[in-house]
Scaffold this active site. Structure first.
Site, PDB file in Angstrom:
ATOM      1  N   HIS A  77       0.394  -0.432  -9.825  1.00  0.00           N
ATOM      2  CA  HIS A  77      -0.483  -1.197  -8.918  1.00  0.00           C
ATOM      3  C   HIS A  77      -1.080  -2.409  -9.645  1.00  0.00           C
ATOM      4  CE1 HIS A  77      -3.039  -0.685  -5.046  1.00  0.00           C
ATOM      5  NE2 HIS A  77      -2.792  -1.962  -5.289  1.00  0.00           N
TER       6      HIS A  77
ATOM      7  N   ARG B 203       0.845  -1.185   0.000  1.00  0.00           N
ATOM      8  CA  ARG B 203       0.000   0.000   0.000  1.00  0.00           C
ATOM      9  C   ARG B 203       0.887   1.244   0.000  1.00  0.00           C
ATOM     10  NH1 ARG B 203      -3.228  -3.203  -1.107  1.00  0.00           N
ATOM     11  NH2 ARG B 203      -5.312  -3.591  -0.246  1.00  0.00           N
TER      12      ARG B 203
ATOM     13  N   GLU C 200      -2.675   7.646  -6.085  1.00  0.00           N
ATOM     14  CA  GLU C 200      -2.655   6.873  -7.323  1.00  0.00           C
ATOM     15  C   GLU C 200      -3.691   7.390  -8.311  1.00  0.00           C
ATOM     16  OE1 GLU C 200      -3.004   2.743  -6.214  1.00  0.00           O
ATOM     17  OE2 GLU C 200      -0.968   2.698  -5.391  1.00  0.00           O
TER      18      GLU C 200
END
Length: 530
Positions: free
Chosen positions: A283, A233, A262
């Protein structure tokens, strides 16, 4: 016959599982427009979605038959959880389905930055043959530090040991027996682990406890030339501190699949671009065919259980069959959850045992109240949704021993909840009650009687019970522009040791906490975010 509507694309294996059930009728409409979905949703007992389909109050208003919402993935931001709960609709999801995908991405990034794979590839594309420039570092014989020894962290440990690495781990919520089975040395504190490692990888959720866990102070402890990998994370590593230590050369290579924001701002990417040994990805830990197949299979399994009246393992909400019961005990569930949240921050070590007492006229509702306590504890520990249905499962999986006691007898209050947690060599206590049917109160912390509303930001401290202490604390906080909204005091006797609790309007920066610890009369201070 249960009718299931699939509104987003999922892998065929999940669809096939549903189709094999004789009492389930499957309608696969993965591109259905939202307006069209509104027109037909009233005919279905279950919908299965991903992130594309918004499950809104408007949709749920029309879904008169709906019993289950299946989210093929972990995130449920597109589902109105509160409205689903109010209507008694189960929302299930699929945590853990991407374990292997995230594990292998971690190993890919780790090998990339140790062996300069990305830079060597670019040099060939530029028609260069710079073999000597790409002298790498072997995993063999190196020491890997893992923050978070859950599903993904454990799988990374297994693979790292196969490479011949020594593996250390810091996870205060994992029993030592699990680490021993994996051949991993479980460290008592993060600081000691950071001093020994050559490579650091992170596999923890983003919580109050882990946000900015790796900052300037932590980098200072590490060896020169350490490698950093984060596929967990964003926000766990302080990005400013990371860039500073890349610039100084303290960090030899870094690999990131996640960012605090993000997609990452262009200016952050541009700052990282100037360093030679940086490997970045958008990601993609779950972006494998196998992970997506696992997601489909698990969501199908969860939906089948829910439609058959069984308890799915991954329930995001916790509706009650009788909504009048929910209304009756909701304040006590709220209190229990807050007490659990308080405890996980108040305890200095990872919680190993939890003893829960529910007394008085709420004792018949002991099980949901006990589970609410566990929910409050576990939400700060795991990176998937926990509720009063799956909290007991999750606690057991984390190796937490749970003791339960219910009784109609109660010492001082009409109803009373007490939680005792035991960590390595320590025991913490909190007790609470609900006054006038809706006023949540913590009435005991450890050996002290108190009267606290469990809301907002609490600064809890032990001090010598002498004049002037509160003034000194107020002066430190005032200098830091932190406003005090309320104050409570508990003490055993005059002139002994007292426990003070301040309600604050804002969180206290860590350096201000350190200043408070420097006050001679202060024995202990802890900030708790409720």
């Amino acid at each position: 016959m249960h009718k299931v509507l699939i509104t987003d694309p999922i892998a065929s294996k999940g669809i096939e599982l549903l189709q094999k059930e004789p009492d389930i009728e499957v309608y696969n409409e993965p591109e259905i427009p939202y307006e069209e979905l509104l027109e037909i949703v009233e005919d279905f007992d279950c919908i299965i979605t991903r992130s594309r389909t918004p499950v809104t109050k408007e949709l749920l208003d029309r879904a008169q038959r709906l019993k289950v919402v299946g989210r093929a993935g972990v995130g449920v931001d597109n589902v109105d959880i509160e409205e689903a709960t109010r209507r008694g609709i189960l929302v299930v999801n699929t945590p853990g389905a991407n374990t292997i995908g995230a594990t292998e991405l971690t190993m890919m990034h780790m090998l990339t930055i140790l062996r300069n794979g990305h830079r060597a590839h670019e040099s060939i594309l530029e028609h260069r043959w710079d073999r000597k420039k790409f002298m790498g570092t072997e995993l063999y014989g190196k020491t890997l530090g893992i923050i978070g020894l859950g599903n993904i962290g454990s799988q990374v440990a297994i693979r790292a040991k196969a490479f011949g690495m020594t593996v250390l781990a810091y996870d205060p919520y994992i029993p030592r027996e699990k680490a021993d089975r994996l051949g991993v040395r479980l460290m008592d504190n993060l600081q000691d682990m950071l001093r020994e490692i050559d490579v650091l990888t992170i596999h923890a959720p983003l919580t109050h406890e882990t946000r900015n866990m790796i900052g300037d102070a932590e980098f200072e402890l590490m060896k020169e030339g350490v490698f950093i990998v984060n596929c967990a994370r964003g926000g766990i590593i302080n990005e400013e501190a990371l860039i500073k230590n890349l610039e100084s050369g303290k960090v030899k290579g870094v690999a990131l699949d996640v960012f605090s924001k993000e997609p990452p701002p262009p200016e952050l990417v541009d700052r990282l671009r100037k360093f030679e040994n940086v490997s970045l990805s958008p990601h993609i830990g779950a972006n494998t065919h196998e992970s997506q197949e696992n997601v489909a299979v698990i969501v199908a399994q969860q939906v089948i259980k829910a439609l058959k009246g069984k308890s799915p393992e991954y329930v995001v909400n916790a509706p009650f069959p009788d909504l009048s019961v929910l209304t009756l005990i909701k304040p006590h569930l709220d209190l229990a959850e807050k007490m659990g949240r308080f405890m996980v921050q108040w305890a200095e070590e990872g919680i190993r045992e939890v003893h829960i007492e529910v007394r008085g006229d709420i004792s018949e509702h002991f099980h949901p109240i006990s589970a609410a306590v566990l929910k409050g504890i576990l939400e700060e520990v795991v990176d998937f949704p926990v509720n009063i249905i799956n909290a007991t499962y999750v606690a057991r999986d984390r190796g937490i021993k749970v003791e339960e006691l219910s009784s109609e007898d109660t010492p001082d209050f009409k109803h009373y909840i007490k939680v005792v947690v035991r960590a390595d060599g320590s025991e913490k206590v909190v007790a609470g009650t609900v006054l006038e049917g809706q006023l949540l109160r913590i009435v005991q912390i450890d050996k002290y009687r108190v009267d606290i509303e469990p809301e907002g930001i609490l600064l809890v401290f032990e001090n010598k019970d002498v004049p002037g202490v509160i003034g000194k604390i107020g002066s430190v906080l005032g200098s830091a522009s932190v406003n005090i909204a309320g104050f409570r005091l508990g003490r055993e006797k005059k002139g002994g040791i007292a426990l003070g609790i301040l309600n604050l309007d804002d969180q206290v920066p860590e350096h201000v906490i350190e200043d408070l610890r420097g006050i001679p009369e202060i024995l202990f201070v802890k900030q708790v975010v409720m």
